[in-house]
Structures are given as structure tokens and as C-alpha cells.
Write a protein that holds these residues in place. Structure first.
Motif, PDB file in Angstrom:
ATOM      1  N   ILE A   4      13.061  32.395 -41.269  1.00 43.76           N
ATOM      2  CA  ILE A   4      12.326  32.607 -42.518  1.00 43.76           C
ATOM      3  C   ILE A   4      11.286  31.524 -42.749  1.00 43.76           C
ATOM      4  CG2 ILE A   4      14.295  33.764 -43.595  1.00 43.76           C
ATOM      5  CD1 ILE A   4      14.752  31.236 -45.254  1.00 43.76           C
ATOM      6  N   LEU A   5      11.396  30.419 -41.987  1.00 44.35           N
ATOM      7  CA  LEU A   5      10.368  29.384 -42.115  1.00 44.35           C
ATOM      8  C   LEU A   5       8.997  29.912 -41.754  1.00 44.35           C
ATOM      9  CD1 LEU A   5      12.244  26.333 -40.574  1.00 44.35           C
ATOM     10  CD2 LEU A   5      11.689  26.728 -42.986  1.00 44.35           C
ATOM     11  N   LYS A   6       8.997  30.927 -40.874  1.00 43.50           N
ATOM     12  CA  LYS A   6       7.727  31.494 -40.447  1.00 43.50           C
ATOM     13  C   LYS A   6       6.968  32.107 -41.613  1.00 43.50           C
ATOM     14  CE  LYS A   6       5.777  34.606 -36.975  1.00 43.50           C
ATOM     15  NZ  LYS A   6       6.066  35.483 -35.850  1.00 43.50           N
ATOM     16  N   VAL A  47       3.292  22.351 -37.582  1.00 45.19           N
ATOM     17  CA  VAL A  47       4.482  21.685 -37.041  1.00 45.19           C
ATOM     18  C   VAL A  47       4.900  20.519 -37.937  1.00 45.19           C
ATOM     19  CG1 VAL A  47       5.502  20.518 -35.044  1.00 45.19           C
ATOM     20  CG2 VAL A  47       3.871  22.374 -34.688  1.00 45.19           C
ATOM     21  N   THR A  48       3.923  19.753 -38.444  1.00 46.28           N
ATOM     22  CA  THR A  48       4.285  18.632 -39.314  1.00 46.28           C
ATOM     23  C   THR A  48       4.998  19.125 -40.569  1.00 46.28           C
ATOM     24  OG1 THR A  48       2.159  18.589 -40.502  1.00 46.28           O
ATOM     25  CG2 THR A  48       2.351  17.204 -38.538  1.00 46.28           C
ATOM     26  N   GLU A  49       4.540  20.241 -41.128  1.00 46.75           N
ATOM     27  CA  GLU A  49       5.173  20.776 -42.331  1.00 46.75           C
ATOM     28  C   GLU A  49       6.597  21.266 -42.038  1.00 46.75           C
ATOM     29  OE1 GLU A  49       4.166  20.935 -45.585  1.00 46.75           O
ATOM     30  OE2 GLU A  49       2.559  19.593 -44.934  1.00 46.75           O
ATOM     31  N   GLU A  50       6.755  21.936 -40.906  1.00 52.70           N
ATOM     32  CA  GLU A  50       8.089  22.383 -40.503  1.00 52.70           C
ATOM     33  C   GLU A  50       9.006  21.181 -40.281  1.00 52.70           C
ATOM     34  OE1 GLU A  50       9.055  25.871 -40.057  1.00 52.70           O
ATOM     35  OE2 GLU A  50       7.300  25.798 -41.352  1.00 52.70           O
ATOM     36  N   PHE A  51       8.459  20.164 -39.640  1.00 53.83           N
ATOM     37  CA  PHE A  51       9.245  18.970 -39.334  1.00 53.83           C
ATOM     38  C   PHE A  51       9.712  18.291 -40.621  1.00 53.83           C
ATOM     39  CE2 PHE A  51       9.797  14.517 -37.989  1.00 53.83           C
ATOM     40  CZ  PHE A  51      10.616  14.697 -36.878  1.00 53.83           C
ATOM     41  N   TYR A  57      13.357  13.338 -41.988  1.00 52.87           N
ATOM     42  CA  TYR A  57      12.203  12.439 -41.914  1.00 52.87           C
ATOM     43  C   TYR A  57      11.073  12.933 -42.813  1.00 52.87           C
ATOM     44  CZ  TYR A  57      14.488  10.572 -37.719  1.00 52.87           C
ATOM     45  OH  TYR A  57      15.382   9.999 -36.851  1.00 52.87           O
ATOM     46  N   PRO A  58      10.203  12.024 -43.251  1.00 49.48           N
ATOM     47  CA  PRO A  58       9.061  12.460 -44.057  1.00 49.48           C
ATOM     48  C   PRO A  58       8.059  13.252 -43.210  1.00 49.48           C
ATOM     49  CG  PRO A  58       8.895  10.114 -43.552  1.00 49.48           C
ATOM     50  CD  PRO A  58      10.247  10.549 -43.087  1.00 49.48           C
ATOM     51  N   THR A  59       7.282  14.084 -43.883  1.00 50.44           N
ATOM     52  CA  THR A  59       6.241  14.844 -43.198  1.00 50.44           C
ATOM     53  C   THR A  59       5.253  13.881 -42.544  1.00 50.44           C
ATOM     54  OG1 THR A  59       6.416  16.630 -44.798  1.00 50.44           O
ATOM     55  CG2 THR A  59       4.378  16.518 -43.510  1.00 50.44           C
ATOM     56  N   PRO A  60       4.955  14.059 -41.258  1.00 50.16           N
ATOM     57  CA  PRO A  60       4.007  13.156 -40.602  1.00 50.16           C
ATOM     58  C   PRO A  60       2.636  13.153 -41.275  1.00 50.16           C
ATOM     59  CG  PRO A  60       5.243  14.406 -38.970  1.00 50.16           C
ATOM     60  CD  PRO A  60       5.584  14.995 -40.310  1.00 50.16           C
ATOM     61  N   VAL A  61       1.972  12.028 -41.181  1.00 51.58           N
ATOM     62  CA  VAL A  61       0.597  11.873 -41.651  1.00 51.58           C
ATOM     63  C   VAL A  61      -0.325  12.405 -40.553  1.00 51.58           C
ATOM     64  CG1 VAL A  61      -1.198  10.224 -42.271  1.00 51.58           C
ATOM     65  CG2 VAL A  61       1.150   9.844 -43.034  1.00 51.58           C
ATOM     66  N   ILE A  62      -1.270  13.267 -40.913  1.00 58.79           N
ATOM     67  CA  ILE A  62      -2.178  13.823 -39.908  1.00 58.79           C
ATOM     68  C   ILE A  62      -3.606  13.811 -40.426  1.00 58.79           C
ATOM     69  CG2 ILE A  62      -1.672  16.180 -40.690  1.00 58.79           C
ATOM     70  CD1 ILE A  62      -2.125  17.091 -37.755  1.00 58.79           C
ATOM     71  N   VAL A 295       7.880  15.836 -31.149  1.00 54.25           N
ATOM     72  CA  VAL A 295       7.297  16.357 -29.912  1.00 54.25           C
ATOM     73  C   VAL A 295       8.140  17.516 -29.370  1.00 54.25           C
ATOM     74  CG1 VAL A 295       6.714  15.805 -27.516  1.00 54.25           C
ATOM     75  CG2 VAL A 295       6.168  14.182 -29.342  1.00 54.25           C
ATOM     76  N   ASP A 296       9.455  17.364 -29.384  1.00 55.64           N
ATOM     77  CA  ASP A 296      10.342  18.430 -28.901  1.00 55.64           C
ATOM     78  C   ASP A 296      10.179  19.699 -29.732  1.00 55.64           C
ATOM     79  OD1 ASP A 296      11.353  16.823 -26.903  1.00 55.64           O
ATOM     80  OD2 ASP A 296      13.145  16.222 -28.027  1.00 55.64           O
ATOM     81  N   MET A 297      10.035  19.545 -31.042  1.00 60.30           N
ATOM     82  CA  MET A 297       9.836  20.716 -31.894  1.00 60.30           C
ATOM     83  C   MET A 297       8.519  21.406 -31.540  1.00 60.30           C
ATOM     84  SD  MET A 297       9.444  21.043 -36.051  1.00 60.30           S
ATOM     85  CE  MET A 297      11.193  20.906 -36.392  1.00 60.30           C
ATOM     86  N   PHE A 298       7.466  20.618 -31.342  1.00 63.27           N
ATOM     87  CA  PHE A 298       6.144  21.176 -31.058  1.00 63.27           C
ATOM     88  C   PHE A 298       6.165  22.011 -29.784  1.00 63.27           C
ATOM     89  CE2 PHE A 298       1.568  20.049 -32.305  1.00 63.27           C
ATOM     90  CZ  PHE A 298       1.057  21.208 -31.761  1.00 63.27           C
ATOM     91  N   VAL A 299       6.828  21.542 -28.733  1.00 65.22           N
ATOM     92  CA  VAL A 299       6.768  22.229 -27.442  1.00 65.22           C
ATOM     93  C   VAL A 299       7.884  23.263 -27.274  1.00 65.22           C
ATOM     94  CG1 VAL A 299       5.637  20.255 -26.356  1.00 65.22           C
ATOM     95  CG2 VAL A 299       8.121  20.475 -26.191  1.00 65.22           C
ATOM     96  N   SER A 300       8.661  23.481 -28.315  1.00 67.30           N
ATOM     97  CA  SER A 300       9.738  24.480 -28.231  1.00 67.30           C
ATOM     98  C   SER A 300       9.162  25.888 -28.131  1.00 67.30           C
ATOM     99  CB  SER A 300      10.639  24.384 -29.461  1.00 67.30           C
ATOM    100  OG  SER A 300       9.941  24.794 -30.623  1.00 67.30           O
ATOM    101  N   GLU A 301       9.965  26.810 -27.583  1.00 68.97           N
ATOM    102  CA  GLU A 301       9.549  28.216 -27.520  1.00 68.97           C
ATOM    103  C   GLU A 301       9.287  28.777 -28.915  1.00 68.97           C
ATOM    104  OE1 GLU A 301       9.251  30.838 -24.652  1.00 68.97           O
ATOM    105  OE2 GLU A 301       8.446  28.828 -24.314  1.00 68.97           O
TER     106      GLU A 301
END
Length: 341
Positions: A4-6, A47-51, A57-62, A295-301
């Protein structure tokens, strides 16, 4: 990860931060800092928002700085004031990696995430054009051959290049020199065409005209899209994902008879196709604990695979074998070498 995150609304509150380069010893922090490509930005932002939503962890700064600007910040050194990741819509250059190493950034992993096409689009109020690479080159080059001699570009309207093209002023909103899209355009369009033209002596020519026909539109591709809806005679140069996100507002030109569509880009049939990357500063991993989780989340299927979340935003997945290779490089923390470039 919950499917449902999608469907969760894409947040617009990603923090932008100006990252100053300071060579030194990294201090522990739990917020990842990312810079780089405006083309990769929509994917990385998702990906940062999902993470931030599914981890502690806090949302990464981009920040969208352009590929060249991001790599420059990334390579400034190791330390609290330097970014952990740099997104890029073209591969890092040899000179850039050498500068990284000179500044103590000696352990970098290259991560290929997918494919992209550079589109040449206009307002959907117009009919789509079929352009050749040569016509596109002649529209943007600072000097072009006329009667066997190189002269300042005399073409003011598209019909000056070819009578079959519209009687419209040549006006093109495009990326700045710090952009990976600009680098890829120069390589895939300008160099490839000019190397085949006798007037350039077999050398690639990449100087873009500065007489007003080409307009530096900055690093924000969304602004190019906005300008095309207002200036309906103009064209824009940007990544395929922005075409996907604005299907009713824009119409893309085919290049050498090939439409900028996912299958054609993935297969390499579309003439202006390129790969997308990000670069990881492994030396920050110990002091930035969430780095490899991100990084692992980003490259996941779930993200970059066929039917992954990022395909909805216009990312064109790599073949399955290449995706596996990407994940292996990440797992092994493969160190990019000068000899790889």
C-alpha cells in the motif's frame, strides 16, 4: 514492504540542503545526505520518503544539484560536511574519480539503477515531429558546416534546416553544463553526428550555440515542462520520466524514426538512451549507520524491478541479470577503480 506504500501520496516535503565540502573525519549521524542528478531526483526522492516512512531513521536529505555539481560536492572529501551519495544521469568521469581520490574519497561503489532516454519534446498543442539526429545537431551546434566551411549557426527557424520542418523559430530549453543530461546529449547527439561530418575533421564537436536559440533552463526539469506549456513554440530537452509524468501536457519527437518508449530505450533502439547511476561513499558507512539500508532498499526488486514502484515514475528497469549484478556489487561494496573507466 507493504504494497500500500505504492499508493501513498508522494510527499513534497523532501528537505533540500546546500552541502559544503570539508575534508576531515566523519562524525556519527543518522541522516543520509544525497546530492546530484535532477533526472534521478524523482526516483531517489521516492526512495527517501519510503525509507523515512518504514525505518526508524529520519528521511534522508536530498538536493538536486545536477550530476556534475553533485559529483563535485561528493568528491570534496570525507567528513561531516560532505554528502554520502551522489546521483548521476551519466557515468562518473575519469577526471572526477581521480579528483575524488586526491581528496581522500578512495572507496566508492558505483550503482547502476536503470535506463533512461533523453526526450526532445514540446507542448501537446502541436503535432509531434520526426527529427533526425543530424537535424537536432544542426539546431543546437554553435558552428555548423555551410558549403564545406564551419560558420556560426545561421539557422533561425526549423525550416531553415529542412523545408519539411515547421516555419517556427528555433527555441530550445535545455540543461546547463553541470547536468548529466547535458553531458549525455553532447555525447549521444553532438559527438556522434559531428564525428561523421567531414567539416569537423573526424573530431567530436560539442559546443552549443549561445545566440539565444538554446536557453539554459537550470537543473529543475519540472521548470522546463512548465515553460513548454507556456511557450508552445519551444522545445525542451529532459529525461523520459518527465514525459511519463506529463502525458497530457507534452508530445515527444521521434528520433531517426524511433519513439522514446520504454521498450525502445531498454533495447537500445532509441538513439538517445543512457544509464542512470548513484555513487556511494563507503568511507561514511561506519559513521552513517543507515547508509547501506537505504542503498539496499533502492536496488531491491520492489523499487527497480519489473513492475517496481519506480517504474511508475518512468524508470526503465535493467535486464534481470544486470539488476542481480547491481545487487552483488552493492553487497560486496565493490570499489570503483580508475581502470574501470
Amino acid at each position: 514492504m507493504n504494497r500500500i506504500l505504492k499508493h501513498r501520496a508522494f510527499k513534497t516535503t523532501v528537505i533540500a540542503a546546500t552541502v559544503m565540502g570539508v575534508v576531515g573525519v566523519a562524525q556519527a549521524r543518522d541522516q543520509i545526505r544525497i546530492v546530484g542528478s535532477s533526472t534521478v531526483y524523482p526516483f531517489a526522492s521516492y526512495v527517501t520518503e519510503e525509507f523515512g516512512a518504514v525505518t526508524d531513521y529520519p528521511t534522508p536529505v536530498i538536493e538536486s544539484t545536477g550530476s556534475g555539481g553533485g559529483i563535485r560536492l561528493f568528491c570534496n572529501g570525507v567528513g561531516e560536511g560532505t554528502p554520502d551519495i551522489s546521483n548521476a544521469s551519466r557515468r562518473i568521469k575519469l577526471t572526477e574519480l581521480e579528483r575524488c581520490q586526491e581528496n581522500g574519497v578512495t572507496d566508492v561503489t558505483e550503482v547502476k539503477i536503470g535506463s533512461d532516454g533523453i526526450v526532445f519534446a514540446q507542448s501537446s498543442q502541436n503535432e509531434a515531429l520526426d527529427l533526425t539526429l543530424e537535424q537536432l545537431f544542426l539546431a543546437v551546434a554553435a558552428q555548423v558546416p555551410v558549403d564545406g566551411e564551419l560558420v556560426d549557426n545561421p539557422y533561425e527557424e526549423w525550416s531553415d534546416i529542412d523545408s519539411a520542418l515547421p516555419d517556427r523559430e528555433i527555441s530550445i530549453y535545455g540543461p546547463p553544463s553541470t547536468s548529466g543530461t547535458r553531458d549525455a546529449f553532447e555525447e549521444l547527439v553532438m559527438e556522434s553526428v559531428s564525428e561523421e561530418m567531414e567539416a569537423y575533421g573526424g573530431e567530436g564537436y560539442t559546443e552549443i550555440r549561445a545566440d539565444g536559440a538554446y536557453i539554459d533552463a537550470g537543473e529543475n526539469d519540472n521548470l522546463i515542462v512548465q515553460r513548454l506549456t507556456e511557450d508552445t513554440d519551444a522545445f525542451g530537452i529532459f529525461g523520459y520520466s518527465f514525459l511519463v509524468e506529463n502525458p497530457n501536457a507534452l508530445v515527444a519527437s521521434s528520433i531517426d524514426g524511433v519513439e522514446p518508449e520504454a521498450e525502445a530505450i531498454s533495447a537500445g533502439d532509441y538513439p538517445i538512451a543512457r544509464s542512470l547511476f548513484f555513487y556511494v561513499k563507503n568511507q561514511h558507512a561506519e559513521d552513517v549507520p543507515p547508509l547501506y539500508d537505504y542503498v539496499d532498499m533502492f536496488v531491491s526488486e520492489t523499487m527497480i524491478g519489473e513492475g517496481g514502484y519506480l517504474t511508475d515514475l518512468g524508470l526503465i528497469p535493467l535486464p534481470e541479470a544486470e539488476r542481480e549484478q547491481t545487487r552483488e556489487k552493492v553487497a560486496e561494496r565493490a570499489q570503483l577503480q580508475v581502470s574501470d573507466l
